[in-house]
Motif scaffolding. Structure first.
Motif, PDB file in Angstrom:
ATOM      1  N   THR A  34     -20.015  13.688   5.846  1.00 21.84           N
ATOM      2  CA  THR A  34     -20.329  12.325   6.127  1.00 21.84           C
ATOM      3  C   THR A  34     -19.009  11.847   5.945  1.00 21.84           C
ATOM      4  OG1 THR A  34     -20.679  10.901   3.925  1.00 21.84           O
ATOM      5  CG2 THR A  34     -22.834  11.404   5.184  1.00 21.84           C
ATOM      6  N   GLY A  35     -17.863  12.269   4.791  1.00 17.49           N
ATOM      7  CA  GLY A  35     -17.081  11.844   4.564  1.00 17.49           C
ATOM      8  C   GLY A  35     -15.471  12.308   5.386  1.00 17.49           C
ATOM      9  N   ALA A  36     -16.062  12.908   6.718  1.00 20.85           N
ATOM     10  CA  ALA A  36     -15.004  13.232   7.430  1.00 20.85           C
ATOM     11  C   ALA A  36     -15.344  12.291   8.482  1.00 20.85           C
ATOM     12  CB  ALA A  36     -15.572  14.190   8.301  1.00 20.85           C
ATOM     13  N   ILE A  99     -10.848   1.409   4.524  1.00 19.05           N
ATOM     14  CA  ILE A  99     -12.495   1.469   5.508  1.00 19.05           C
ATOM     15  C   ILE A  99     -13.568   1.176   4.789  1.00 19.05           C
ATOM     16  CG2 ILE A  99     -10.855   0.885   7.699  1.00 19.05           C
ATOM     17  CD1 ILE A  99     -13.064   3.503   7.518  1.00 19.05           C
ATOM     18  N   SER A 100     -13.998   2.140   4.022  1.00 19.27           N
ATOM     19  CA  SER A 100     -15.406   1.900   3.857  1.00 19.27           C
ATOM     20  C   SER A 100     -16.083   0.969   2.591  1.00 19.27           C
ATOM     21  CB  SER A 100     -15.441   4.095   2.498  1.00 19.27           C
ATOM     22  OG  SER A 100     -14.117   3.505   1.908  1.00 19.27           O
ATOM     23  N   PRO A 101     -15.044   0.134   2.411  1.00 18.35           N
ATOM     24  CA  PRO A 101     -16.201  -0.353   1.705  1.00 18.35           C
ATOM     25  C   PRO A 101     -16.877  -1.279   2.760  1.00 18.35           C
ATOM     26  CG  PRO A 101     -14.117  -0.445   0.399  1.00 18.35           C
ATOM     27  CD  PRO A 101     -13.984  -0.154   1.722  1.00 18.35           C
ATOM     28  N   GLY A 126     -21.689  13.213   0.539  1.00 21.04           N
ATOM     29  CA  GLY A 126     -21.198  11.565  -0.030  1.00 21.04           C
ATOM     30  C   GLY A 126     -21.288  11.658  -0.685  1.00 21.04           C
ATOM     31  N   ARG A 127     -21.738   9.675  -0.748  1.00 19.33           N
ATOM     32  CA  ARG A 127     -20.959   8.929  -1.556  1.00 19.33           C
ATOM     33  C   ARG A 127     -22.273   8.773  -1.698  1.00 19.33           C
ATOM     34  NH1 ARG A 127     -17.249  11.251  -1.354  1.00 19.33           N
ATOM     35  NH2 ARG A 127     -14.952  10.729  -1.817  1.00 19.33           N
ATOM     36  N   ASP A 128     -23.215   7.842  -1.015  1.00 21.80           N
ATOM     37  CA  ASP A 128     -24.561   7.098  -1.051  1.00 21.80           C
ATOM     38  C   ASP A 128     -25.660   7.912  -0.396  1.00 21.80           C
ATOM     39  OD1 ASP A 128     -23.402   7.222   1.368  1.00 21.80           O
ATOM     40  OD2 ASP A 128     -23.369   4.993   2.257  1.00 21.80           O
TER      41      ASP A 128
HETATM   42  O1   DC Z   1     -15.098  12.911   0.761  1.00 17.80           O
HETATM   43  P1   DC Z   1     -14.464  12.517   1.370  1.00 17.80           P
HETATM   44  O2   DC Z   1     -12.726  12.126   0.529  1.00 17.80           O
HETATM   45  O3   DC Z   1     -13.889  12.787   2.552  1.00 17.80           O
HETATM   46  O4   DC Z   1     -14.163  10.308   1.629  1.00 17.80           O
HETATM   47  C1   DC Z   1     -13.296   9.728   2.627  1.00 17.80           C
HETATM   48  C2   DC Z   1     -13.651   8.633   1.827  1.00 17.80           C
HETATM   49  O5   DC Z   1     -14.926   8.099   2.296  1.00 17.80           O
HETATM   50  C3   DC Z   1     -13.780   8.289   0.358  1.00 17.80           C
HETATM   51  O6   DC Z   1     -12.536   6.920  -0.045  1.00 17.80           O
HETATM   52  C4   DC Z   1     -15.204   7.902  -0.242  1.00 17.80           C
HETATM   53  C5   DC Z   1     -15.648   7.416   1.390  1.00 17.80           C
HETATM   54  N1   DC Z   1     -17.170   7.943   1.694  1.00 17.80           N
HETATM   55  C6   DC Z   1     -17.779   6.766   1.599  1.00 17.80           C
HETATM   56  O7   DC Z   1     -18.009   5.798   1.190  1.00 17.80           O
HETATM   57  N2   DC Z   1     -19.380   7.133   1.498  1.00 17.80           N
HETATM   58  C7   DC Z   1     -19.520   8.204   1.900  1.00 17.80           C
HETATM   59  N3   DC Z   1     -20.644   8.804   2.371  1.00 17.80           N
HETATM   60  C8   DC Z   1     -18.942   9.365   2.048  1.00 17.80           C
HETATM   61  C9   DC Z   1     -17.409   8.783   2.104  1.00 17.80           C
END
Ligand code: DC
Length: 221
Positions: A34-36, A99-101, A126-128
């Motif tokens: 999902t980061g991609a 942009i992710s926030p 990912g993160r969430d």
């Molecule tokens: O994992 P990464 O470094 O490729 O992620 C890129 C950015 O996207 C990072 O700042 C976190 C954000 N991100 C996010 O907010 N939620 C996700 N599910 C995946 C990535």
């Protein structure tokens, strides 16, 4: 055998994608980075010189998909163009973190991610993922490693790509991203209550993989 959803969350550069990819391969599951997707939106914003929330107005023009390669890896397509070579730079990573926030950006991407998991049999990193995208995921992993260890890995990765990074900058970037990822108002990075924490600072890839495969096997039992 039952198919499950595996959510892999954690800090940047702690080897999430390597582990998630390897687990997907082992399980015969689809892997989604999902980061991609956040990086794809960031690349579009950079190319169109969109600042701050301006990207929200452009979301309907952004079409993301993944193309499976012969070697089993996935490439991100942005409006049909393979942008994999452009999305892994520090610049795009930094824009992705900006942009992710944004609520609308997250809602736009989360809906697509949930759709991808409808058939289960997926490993998503990912993160969430364990908190927002798939709170019902059967296996939730939260990967972590010390910031210095992660900075060294990121440094080596950038070097390997022909970039010429300065270690102190990479470490500062890791710390800054950690702060932003954990302090943003919208879906901050946090461990789901039922997530299993894997700190890989002192683990080899093989040790970590064995541990994760045993967790996966327990989860599908
Ligand atoms: O994992 P990464 O470094 O490729 O992620 C890129 C950015 O996207 C990072 O700042 C976190 C954000 N991100 C996010 O907010 N939620 C996700 N599910 C995946 C990535």
């Amino acid at each position: 055998m039952k198919k499950i959803i595996v959510a892999v969350d954690g800090y940047s550069s702690c080897g999430k994608s390597t582990i998630a990819k390897a687990l997907a391969k082992f399980a015969g599951y689809t892997y989604v980075d999902t980061g991609a997707m956040y990086r794809g939106v960031a690349l579009y914003a950079l190319r169109h010189q969109l600042e701050g929330e301006e990207v929200v107005g452009a979301l309907s023009d952004i079409h993301l998909s993944f193309a499976l390669q012969n070697d089993g890896s996935q490439h991100l397509l942005l409006n049909g163009e393979d942008v994999e070579p452009y999305i892994r730079t520090l610049e795009v990573g930094s824009k992705a973190s900006q942009i992710s926030p944004i609520h609308e950006v997250r809602a736009f991407l989360v809906a697509q991610q949930q759709e991808m998991g409808r058939q289960k049999g997926i490993v998503m990193d990912g993160r969430d993922i364990g908190t927002v995208v798939f709170p019902q995921a059967e296996l939730k992993l939260f990967l972590t490693a010390r910031p210095e260890v992660r900075a060294q890995r990121r440094f080596d990765e950038l070097k390997g790509k022909g970039e010429d990074p300065v270690f102190a900058d990479v470490l500062a970037d890791v710390n800054e991203r950690d702060y932003r990822d954990t302090h943003r108002a919208e879906s901050p990075l946090r461990q789901a209550e039922d997530a299993i924490v894997v700190d890989n600072s002192e683990l080899t890839r093989e040790e970590q993989m064995q541990h994760i495969i045993s967790l996966f096997q327990k989860a599908i039992d």
